[in-house]
Each structure stands twice: as C-alpha cells, then as structure tokens.
Write a protein that holds these residues in place. Structure first.
Motif, mmCIF file in Angstrom:
data_model
loop_
_atom_site.group_PDB
_atom_site.id
_atom_site.type_symbol
_atom_site.label_atom_id
_atom_site.label_comp_id
_atom_site.label_asym_id
_atom_site.label_seq_id
_atom_site.Cartn_x
_atom_site.Cartn_y
_atom_site.Cartn_z
ATOM 1 N N GLN A 112 81.053 99.172 65.880
ATOM 2 C CA GLN A 112 81.295 100.322 65.190
ATOM 3 C C GLN A 112 82.037 100.020 64.004
ATOM 4 N N SER A 113 83.069 99.298 64.178
ATOM 5 C CA SER A 113 83.962 98.789 63.132
ATOM 6 C C SER A 113 83.167 97.827 62.152
ATOM 7 N N CYS A 114 83.557 97.621 61.045
ATOM 8 C CA CYS A 114 82.736 96.614 60.233
ATOM 9 C C CYS A 114 83.729 96.085 59.370
ATOM 10 N N ILE A 115 84.741 95.533 59.910
ATOM 11 C CA ILE A 115 85.905 94.997 59.295
ATOM 12 C C ILE A 115 85.686 93.512 59.165
ATOM 13 N N CYS A 116 85.662 93.043 57.810
ATOM 14 C CA CYS A 116 85.435 91.655 57.435
ATOM 15 C C CYS A 116 86.073 90.467 58.329
ATOM 16 N N GLY A 117 87.257 90.710 58.739
ATOM 17 C CA GLY A 117 87.735 89.645 59.469
ATOM 18 C C GLY A 117 87.207 89.418 60.711
ATOM 19 N N GLN A 118 86.497 90.615 61.252
ATOM 20 C CA GLN A 118 85.794 90.429 62.421
ATOM 21 C C GLN A 118 84.571 89.748 62.369
ATOM 22 N N ILE A 119 83.965 89.752 61.130
ATOM 23 C CA ILE A 119 82.752 88.967 60.769
ATOM 24 C C ILE A 119 83.064 87.940 60.930
ATOM 25 N N VAL A 120 84.126 87.219 60.014
ATOM 26 C CA VAL A 120 84.515 86.053 59.870
ATOM 27 C C VAL A 120 84.858 85.142 61.246
ATOM 28 N N GLU A 121 85.418 85.813 62.179
ATOM 29 C CA GLU A 121 85.616 85.434 63.470
ATOM 30 C C GLU A 121 84.380 85.084 64.238
ATOM 31 N N GLY A 122 83.334 85.958 63.965
ATOM 32 C CA GLY A 122 82.094 85.574 64.827
ATOM 33 C C GLY A 122 81.187 84.507 64.176
ATOM 34 N N LEU A 123 81.655 84.054 63.139
ATOM 35 C CA LEU A 123 80.789 83.086 62.217
ATOM 36 C C LEU A 123 81.376 81.685 62.216
ATOM 37 N N PRO A 124 80.687 80.780 62.240
ATOM 38 C CA PRO A 124 81.229 79.232 62.067
ATOM 39 C C PRO A 124 81.314 78.863 60.610
ATOM 40 N N LEU A 125 82.144 79.872 59.832
ATOM 41 C CA LEU A 125 82.097 79.773 58.272
ATOM 42 C C LEU A 125 83.427 80.216 57.965
ATOM 43 N N ALA A 126 83.749 79.524 56.640
ATOM 44 C CA ALA A 126 85.192 79.988 56.275
ATOM 45 C C ALA A 126 84.962 81.006 55.554
ATOM 46 N N GLN A 127 86.258 82.114 55.291
ATOM 47 C CA GLN A 127 86.344 83.264 54.795
ATOM 48 C C GLN A 127 85.641 83.469 53.515
ATOM 49 N N PRO A 128 85.874 82.655 52.548
ATOM 50 C CA PRO A 128 85.072 82.843 51.343
ATOM 51 C C PRO A 128 83.714 82.294 51.472
ATOM 52 N N THR A 129 83.289 81.947 52.254
ATOM 53 C CA THR A 129 81.783 81.508 52.502
ATOM 54 C C THR A 129 81.136 82.885 52.899
ATOM 55 N N VAL A 130 82.022 83.395 54.059
ATOM 56 C CA VAL A 130 81.454 84.850 54.446
ATOM 57 C C VAL A 130 81.563 85.955 53.379
ATOM 58 N N SER A 131 82.530 85.900 52.672
ATOM 59 C CA SER A 131 82.752 86.808 51.645
ATOM 60 C C SER A 131 81.306 86.789 50.711
ATOM 61 N N GLN A 132 81.045 85.679 50.367
ATOM 62 C CA GLN A 132 80.083 85.384 49.525
ATOM 63 C C GLN A 132 78.519 85.617 49.995
ATOM 64 N N HIS A 133 78.476 85.646 51.444
ATOM 65 C CA HIS A 133 77.268 86.132 52.010
ATOM 66 C C HIS A 133 77.225 87.749 51.813
ATOM 67 N N LEU A 134 78.537 88.410 52.383
ATOM 68 C CA LEU A 134 78.453 89.639 52.149
ATOM 69 C C LEU A 134 77.976 90.223 50.729
ATOM 70 N N LYS A 135 78.580 89.470 50.056
ATOM 71 C CA LYS A 135 78.386 89.747 48.396
ATOM 72 C C LYS A 135 76.722 89.903 48.259
ATOM 73 N N GLU A 136 75.891 88.602 48.766
ATOM 74 C CA GLU A 136 74.628 88.730 48.506
ATOM 75 C C GLU A 136 73.945 89.888 49.271
ATOM 76 N N LEU A 137 74.348 90.018 50.519
ATOM 77 C CA LEU A 137 73.741 91.207 51.106
ATOM 78 C C LEU A 137 74.046 92.299 50.403
ATOM 79 N N LYS A 138 75.276 92.615 49.768
ATOM 80 C CA LYS A 138 75.526 93.881 49.081
ATOM 81 C C LYS A 138 74.609 93.865 47.560
ATOM 82 N N ASN A 139 74.392 92.861 47.102
ATOM 83 C CA ASN A 139 73.468 92.699 45.981
ATOM 84 C C ASN A 139 72.263 93.130 46.277
ATOM 85 N N ALA A 140 71.569 92.639 47.431
ATOM 86 C CA ALA A 140 70.470 93.036 48.031
ATOM 87 C C ALA A 140 70.444 94.493 48.311
#
Lengths: 113, 113
Positions: free
Chosen positions: A39-67
């Motif tokens: 229900q919540s969509c906090i960035c930190g929780q996404i980072v926790e759920g992925l095998p990637l560093a925070q800046p990388t996740v941020s970048q993927h989020l940006k791409e999804l946002k751009n799309a």
DNA sequence: ATTATATATCGCAAATATACGATGGATGAT
DNA sequence: ATCATCCATCGTATATTTGCGATATATAAT
C-alpha cells in the motif's frame, strides 16, 4: 553512425516500443510488482526489496517515471511512488492491438518454417 | 562498473524483461507485424518495408531470433522468417501473469499519489 | 544549531545497442 | 565459368544503458 531512425516509424510502434523498453529490465518489473503489492510506496522499501544500490534504484524509478508508468511525490522526508494506472492502461491497450494484429496472421498458410 | 545484476532477479522477471527488450525497438515491432501479415516472410520484403539498411534489418532479425520470437530458414537464395508462436504464447502468458498481479493491488487504498 | 535520515543527482566506468559500409558466401541465371 | 542477387557477418562509430561511489538537498529529530 547511430543516427536515430526511430522517429521514422509509426507513432503506435514507437510508443509501444517505449513502453516495452520501460519493462526491459527485471529491476523495473520488480519495482512495479512491489508498488502494486504494497500500500505504501516508499522508496526505501523498494531499495530493500532489490539487489541494487540506492542510486541505481533511484535511476530505474526515474526511467519508469519518464515512461509515465509511475507517479512520484516527495512526502516530507521520504518519497512516495505509485503506479500510474492511466498510462499503464494505455500501454495495455496498445499491446492488445498489436497482439490481435499478430494473431490475425496466425492461421494463414506458411510457405516456410 | 556495469556488473550484470540481472541474474539476481527472479527467473520470471528476467524472462519477461528479455521479451520486453526484444520489443523495445519499433523496427522489431514492425518486423513482427510484417511477418504476421505476409504469408511469405522473405527478408528482402522486410527490408523494403522499413526505413533501415539491409545489415541493420538483419541485425534486428537476429535479435528477434535470439529472443526466440522468430524462426528463420535459408531457402535457396533467399532467407525465410516467421513468427515462433510457441515462444510468443509463452511471452503472452508471462505478461498476463504480471498484468494480473499488478491489477491485484489496484483497488487498494493509496496513502499517497 | 547540529545531527541523522531519506533521496535525488553528478560524474564516471563498463557494457550494450543502434546503424551502416564493406565484404563474404551461397545460390541461381547466363 | 561468370555474373548477379540475396543475405549474413565483420568492423567501426556513436549513442544509450547500467551500476555505483560521492555528493547535494531537504526534512526530522535532538
């Protein structure tokens, strides 16, 4: 030389390709799954759920946002993301049209393969 | 450094992402449309239908082949390609599962966005 | 005011994708 | 045998993507 020829294709083809590109990395697929599930969509929780560093996740989020597939808001200290269902529906519609068009030729006699 | 982290995701996510990547260029979408539409699937006709040079088309065909979405045979002087429906169905199934999973979270209360 | 926390952004390195001219191999026609 | 045609592949240039450490920014806590 990689001159960009993409603009010479049909608008529908370009748009569908852009959506497909947004889904063309497992991290972005995983992010969409997480956003749909929690229900919540906090960035930190996404980072926790992925095998990637925070800046990388941020970048993927940006791409999804751009799309256009996700929306994001800064909520105090944290950032909040969620799926943009309007855009997602648009993508689904485009894909369905493509899918139906492919299926149309399916029963035809093949003279090879 | 671009160490490949893709393998650390779920197999389903990787596979769906790979299919999405195959569709992430308008040329490849156009190629699939042409293959579905024409009974014959001669490479030359594909080149004619696209705003790209022959080696470039050949390369896109190779990528679609690597993704398993098309099959190709050399038929005498010409090459023949057609859609691999088995793989395409597999892709559709994967996407549908993903789609349903996203939809599951759709009605939930959002606390942001 | 200082400190801690959460994210975005910058800058870089490595990898991959895009595009095509040049070339090569194979077939079919003459 | 020679030639033309079709297509794959090689080599190369450029652009884009992926990944992350370092840093900046903005809020919340002390």
């Amino acid at each position: 030389m990689a001159t960009n020829k993409k603009s010479e294709f049909d608008a529908d083809e370009i748009q569908l390709a852009d959506f497909a590109k947004a889904l063309s990395h497992p991290a972005r697929i995983a992010i969409l799954k997480i956003l749909a599930q929690k229900q919540s969509c906090i960035c930190g929780q996404i980072v926790e759920g992925l095998p990637l560093a925070q800046p990388t996740v941020s970048q993927h989020l940006k791409e999804l946002k751009n799309a256009g597939l996700i929306k994001g808001e800064i909520e105090g200290k944290t950032s909040c993301y969620c799926i943009n269902w309007d855009t997602y529906d648009q993508f689904r519609t485009l894909f369905e049209a493509f899918d139906i068009r492919l299926d149309g030729g399916r029963q035809q006699v093949q003279n090879c393969c």
